[in-house]
Design a protein around this motif. Structure first.
Motif, PDB file in Angstrom:
ATOM      1  N   GLU A 147      30.684  21.830  65.159  1.00  0.00           N
ATOM      2  CA  GLU A 147      29.714  21.580  64.099  1.00  0.00           C
ATOM      3  C   GLU A 147      30.010  22.539  62.954  1.00  0.00           C
ATOM      4  O   GLU A 147      30.214  23.728  63.187  1.00  0.00           O
ATOM      5  N   HIS A 148      30.038  22.008  61.750  1.00  0.00           N
ATOM      6  CA  HIS A 148      30.385  22.819  60.593  1.00  0.00           C
ATOM      7  C   HIS A 148      29.276  22.739  59.552  1.00  0.00           C
ATOM      8  O   HIS A 148      28.727  21.679  59.312  1.00  0.00           O
ATOM      9  N   GLN A 149      28.975  23.898  58.958  1.00  0.00           N
ATOM     10  CA  GLN A 149      27.933  23.981  57.939  1.00  0.00           C
ATOM     11  C   GLN A 149      28.573  24.185  56.577  1.00  0.00           C
ATOM     12  O   GLN A 149      29.438  25.031  56.412  1.00  0.00           O
ATOM     13  N   GLY A 150      28.103  23.385  55.627  1.00  0.00           N
ATOM     14  CA  GLY A 150      28.558  23.557  54.256  1.00  0.00           C
ATOM     15  C   GLY A 150      27.382  23.461  53.319  1.00  0.00           C
ATOM     16  O   GLY A 150      26.288  23.061  53.718  1.00  0.00           O
ATOM     17  N   SER A 151      27.600  23.836  52.073  1.00  0.00           N
ATOM     18  CA  SER A 151      26.536  23.695  51.080  1.00  0.00           C
ATOM     19  C   SER A 151      27.142  23.679  49.691  1.00  0.00           C
ATOM     20  O   SER A 151      28.285  24.101  49.497  1.00  0.00           O
ATOM     21  N   CYS A 152      26.352  23.200  48.731  1.00  0.00           N
ATOM     22  CA  CYS A 152      26.752  23.323  47.338  1.00  0.00           C
ATOM     23  C   CYS A 152      26.682  24.798  46.949  1.00  0.00           C
ATOM     24  O   CYS A 152      26.256  25.644  47.730  1.00  0.00           O
ATOM     25  N   HIS A 153      27.056  25.104  45.722  1.00  0.00           N
ATOM     26  CA  HIS A 153      27.146  26.518  45.319  1.00  0.00           C
ATOM     27  C   HIS A 153      25.802  27.232  45.387  1.00  0.00           C
ATOM     28  O   HIS A 153      25.705  28.363  45.858  1.00  0.00           O
ATOM     29  N   CYS A 154      24.739  26.555  44.929  1.00  0.00           N
ATOM     30  CA  CYS A 154      23.436  27.229  44.892  1.00  0.00           C
ATOM     31  C   CYS A 154      22.693  27.121  46.219  1.00  0.00           C
ATOM     32  O   CYS A 154      21.681  27.787  46.418  1.00  0.00           O
ATOM     33  N   GLY A 155      23.169  26.268  47.121  1.00  0.00           N
ATOM     34  CA  GLY A 155      22.558  26.174  48.439  1.00  0.00           C
ATOM     35  C   GLY A 155      21.439  25.151  48.553  1.00  0.00           C
ATOM     36  O   GLY A 155      20.842  25.001  49.618  1.00  0.00           O
ATOM     37  N   ALA A 156      21.141  24.437  47.456  1.00  0.00           N
ATOM     38  CA  ALA A 156      20.052  23.455  47.498  1.00  0.00           C
ATOM     39  C   ALA A 156      20.405  22.269  48.386  1.00  0.00           C
ATOM     40  O   ALA A 156      19.513  21.651  48.977  1.00  0.00           O
ATOM     41  N   LEU A 171      27.509  11.284  61.875  1.00  0.00           N
ATOM     42  CA  LEU A 171      28.066  12.600  62.175  1.00  0.00           C
ATOM     43  C   LEU A 171      27.734  13.636  61.105  1.00  0.00           C
ATOM     44  O   LEU A 171      28.203  14.773  61.162  1.00  0.00           O
ATOM     45  N   VAL A 172      26.932  13.233  60.126  1.00  0.00           N
ATOM     46  CA  VAL A 172      26.649  14.118  58.999  1.00  0.00           C
ATOM     47  C   VAL A 172      25.142  14.204  58.779  1.00  0.00           C
ATOM     48  O   VAL A 172      24.450  13.194  58.798  1.00  0.00           O
ATOM     49  N   THR A 173      24.639  15.413  58.597  1.00  0.00           N
ATOM     50  CA  THR A 173      23.260  15.605  58.180  1.00  0.00           C
ATOM     51  C   THR A 173      23.267  16.230  56.801  1.00  0.00           C
ATOM     52  O   THR A 173      23.942  17.245  56.584  1.00  0.00           O
ATOM     53  N   VAL A 174      22.550  15.606  55.874  1.00  0.00           N
ATOM     54  CA  VAL A 174      22.431  16.139  54.520  1.00  0.00           C
ATOM     55  C   VAL A 174      20.991  16.571  54.320  1.00  0.00           C
ATOM     56  O   VAL A 174      20.067  15.795  54.543  1.00  0.00           O
ATOM     57  N   GLU A 175      20.800  17.824  53.912  1.00  0.00           N
ATOM     58  CA  GLU A 175      19.461  18.318  53.607  1.00  0.00           C
ATOM     59  C   GLU A 175      19.399  18.700  52.138  1.00  0.00           C
ATOM     60  O   GLU A 175      20.376  19.225  51.597  1.00  0.00           O
ATOM     61  N   GLY A 176      18.262  18.453  51.517  1.00  0.00           N
ATOM     62  CA  GLY A 176      18.093  18.754  50.099  1.00  0.00           C
ATOM     63  C   GLY A 176      18.174  17.476  49.282  1.00  0.00           C
ATOM     64  O   GLY A 176      18.619  16.441  49.764  1.00  0.00           O
ATOM     65  N   ASP A 177      17.717  17.564  48.037  1.00  0.00           N
ATOM     66  CA  ASP A 177      17.655  16.373  47.193  1.00  0.00           C
ATOM     67  C   ASP A 177      18.861  16.292  46.281  1.00  0.00           C
ATOM     68  O   ASP A 177      18.895  16.924  45.234  1.00  0.00           O
ATOM     69  N   GLY A 229      21.711  18.654  41.525  1.00  0.00           N
ATOM     70  CA  GLY A 229      21.191  18.670  40.170  1.00  0.00           C
ATOM     71  C   GLY A 229      21.112  20.072  39.595  1.00  0.00           C
ATOM     72  O   GLY A 229      20.999  20.258  38.391  1.00  0.00           O
ATOM     73  N   MET A 230      21.174  21.065  40.448  1.00  0.00           N
ATOM     74  CA  MET A 230      21.073  22.455  40.009  1.00  0.00           C
ATOM     75  C   MET A 230      22.440  23.004  39.616  1.00  0.00           C
ATOM     76  O   MET A 230      22.652  23.426  38.491  1.00  0.00           O
ATOM     77  N   CYS A 231      23.374  23.007  40.571  1.00  0.00           N
ATOM     78  CA  CYS A 231      24.664  23.665  40.310  1.00  0.00           C
ATOM     79  C   CYS A 231      25.784  22.664  40.023  1.00  0.00           C
ATOM     80  O   CYS A 231      26.869  23.057  39.610  1.00  0.00           O
ATOM     81  N   GLY A 232      25.523  21.367  40.225  1.00  0.00           N
ATOM     82  CA  GLY A 232      26.489  20.362  39.802  1.00  0.00           C
ATOM     83  C   GLY A 232      27.583  20.014  40.795  1.00  0.00           C
ATOM     84  O   GLY A 232      28.375  19.116  40.529  1.00  0.00           O
ATOM     85  N   CYS A 233      27.633  20.678  41.931  1.00  0.00           N
ATOM     86  CA  CYS A 233      28.708  20.403  42.890  1.00  0.00           C
ATOM     87  C   CYS A 233      28.587  18.981  43.451  1.00  0.00           C
ATOM     88  O   CYS A 233      27.497  18.542  43.821  1.00  0.00           O
ATOM     89  N   THR A 234      29.725  18.303  43.545  1.00  0.00           N
ATOM     90  CA  THR A 234      29.786  17.001  44.205  1.00  0.00           C
ATOM     91  C   THR A 234      29.897  17.235  45.702  1.00  0.00           C
ATOM     92  O   THR A 234      30.840  17.882  46.161  1.00  0.00           O
ATOM     93  N   ASN A 266      32.644  16.114  50.988  1.00  0.00           N
ATOM     94  CA  ASN A 266      33.562  16.948  50.202  1.00  0.00           C
ATOM     95  C   ASN A 266      33.838  18.249  50.953  1.00  0.00           C
ATOM     96  O   ASN A 266      32.982  19.130  51.034  1.00  0.00           O
ATOM     97  N   LEU A 267      35.056  18.354  51.484  1.00  0.00           N
ATOM     98  CA  LEU A 267      35.399  19.522  52.308  1.00  0.00           C
ATOM     99  C   LEU A 267      35.316  20.826  51.528  1.00  0.00           C
ATOM    100  O   LEU A 267      35.162  21.900  52.106  1.00  0.00           O
ATOM    101  N   ARG A 268      35.389  20.766  50.223  1.00  0.00           N
ATOM    102  CA  ARG A 268      35.332  21.998  49.423  1.00  0.00           C
ATOM    103  C   ARG A 268      33.968  22.675  49.498  1.00  0.00           C
ATOM    104  O   ARG A 268      33.832  23.830  49.087  1.00  0.00           O
ATOM    105  N   MET A 269      32.953  21.979  50.032  1.00  0.00           N
ATOM    106  CA  MET A 269      31.632  22.594  50.208  1.00  0.00           C
ATOM    107  C   MET A 269      31.587  23.450  51.466  1.00  0.00           C
ATOM    108  O   MET A 269      30.582  24.120  51.730  1.00  0.00           O
ATOM    109  N   PHE A 270      32.667  23.425  52.235  1.00  0.00           N
ATOM    110  CA  PHE A 270      32.719  24.149  53.512  1.00  0.00           C
ATOM    111  C   PHE A 270      33.634  25.360  53.383  1.00  0.00           C
ATOM    112  O   PHE A 270      34.402  25.486  52.427  1.00  0.00           O
ATOM    113  N   ASN A 271      33.550  26.224  54.365  1.00  0.00           N
ATOM    114  CA  ASN A 271      34.416  27.396  54.385  1.00  0.00           C
ATOM    115  C   ASN A 271      35.882  26.955  54.319  1.00  0.00           C
ATOM    116  O   ASN A 271      36.286  26.053  55.055  1.00  0.00           O
TER     117      ASN A 271
END
Ligand SMILES: [Zn+2]
Length: 112
Positions: free
Chosen positions: A3-12, A46-52, A69-74, A90-95
Motif C-alpha cells: 500500500e502506498h500513500q501519496g498526496s498533492c503538494h499541499c496535502g489537500a 485499488l485506489v482511495t482518493v481523499e479530499g475534494d 484547487g489549492m496547489c494545482g497538482c494533477t 499520477n506517480l509523481r504524487m508519491f515518494n
C-alpha cells in the motif's frame, strides 16, 4: 498487499494505492505533455482518493483529469464511463522511491 500513500503538494488531496507499479506511463497527449504526469493504470477499486479534487474534461476525451484547487497538482484521472474498470494515478504524487527507477512506457497519446 503493498500500500502506498501519496498526496498533492499541499496535502489537500491524498491518494492510497493498493497496487505495485511496475512501469510508469509517459503520455504525450495534449493534456499530459502539459501536466507532466507519470501514470500508473489500475482498477479504481485499488485506489482511495481523499479530499475534494477539481475535475477537468477534455473536449474529445472520455476521462476526467483531477487536480488540487489549492496547489494545482494533477493527481489522477477517472473514466466517465463507470463500466470502464481503469483509472490513472499520477506517480509523481508519491515518494520518488516508488517510481523513479521504473521503466518508462511511452504512450503515443498525440496520435489519437
Ligand atoms: Zn494540493
Amino acid at each position: 498487499m503493498s500500500e502506498h500513500q501519496g498526496s498533492c503538494h499541499c496535502g489537500a488531496i491524498r491518494l492510497t494505492l493498493r497496487d505495485q507499479p511496475e512501469e510508469a506511463g509517459d503520455c504525450d497527449c495534449s493534456l499530459c505533455r502539459r501536466t507532466g504526469g507519470l501514470w500508473h493504470y489500475c482498477s479504481p477499486s485499488l485506489v482511495t482518493v481523499e479530499g475534494d479534487a477539481e475535475g477537468y474534461v477534455q473536449g474529445d476525451c472520455m476521462i476526467t483529469t483531477w487536480h488540487c484547487g489549492m496547489c494545482g497538482c494533477t493527481t489522477h484521472w477517472t473514466s466517465i464511463d463507470l463500466e470502464y474498470d481503469r483509472m490513472g494515478v499520477n506517480l509523481r504524487m508519491f515518494n520518488p522511491s516508488l517510481w523513479q527507477d521504473l521503466p518508462r512506457r511511452f504512450i503515443d497519446g498525440a496520435s489519437f
